[in-house]
Design a protein around this motif. Sequence first.
Motif, PDB file in Angstrom:
ATOM      1  N   SER A  43       0.824  -0.872   0.186  1.00 48.63           N
ATOM      2  CA  SER A  43      -0.042   0.010   0.139  1.00 48.63           C
ATOM      3  C   SER A  43       0.780   1.286  -0.109  1.00 48.63           C
ATOM      4  N   GLU A  45       2.840   4.315   1.647  1.00 55.00           N
ATOM      5  CA  GLU A  45       2.751   5.309   2.789  1.00 55.00           C
ATOM      6  C   GLU A  45       1.534   5.145   3.427  1.00 55.00           C
ATOM      7  N   ARG A  46       0.427   5.032   2.790  1.00 54.65           N
ATOM      8  CA  ARG A  46      -0.838   4.971   3.479  1.00 54.65           C
ATOM      9  C   ARG A  46      -1.396   3.516   3.511  1.00 54.65           C
ATOM     10  N   VAL A  47      -2.017   3.117   4.718  1.00 55.38           N
ATOM     11  CA  VAL A  47      -2.713   2.009   4.580  1.00 55.38           C
ATOM     12  C   VAL A  47      -4.118   2.365   4.825  1.00 55.38           C
ATOM     13  N   ASP A  48      -5.154   1.742   4.145  1.00 54.84           N
ATOM     14  CA  ASP A  48      -6.525   1.793   4.264  1.00 54.84           C
ATOM     15  C   ASP A  48      -7.059   1.272   5.791  1.00 54.84           C
TER      16      ASP A  48
END
Length: 76
Positions: A43, A45-48
């Motif tokens: 993903s 740098e950002r994870v859902d």
Amino acid sequence: MGTWGTGPFDSDLAADFVDELKGLTPQQVIDVLERTFQRVTDSGERVDGGDGAEAVAAGVLLASTLPCSPNVIDPR
């Protein structure tokens, strides 16, 4: 969808994830855990939020299998 606490299983997303593992063979569980961790690592740098909740639950499930783990999973 709801979250009712700060624990790794204290959300509908995490609870649904664990429910999906019931009845699977050990190899199928390993495959699900692997895909779950892979989604997070892919993903960037950002994870859902959903992926994150599932990955935390998967991590605690995995950690609970280690000898002397402080994470005890009640199978009930």
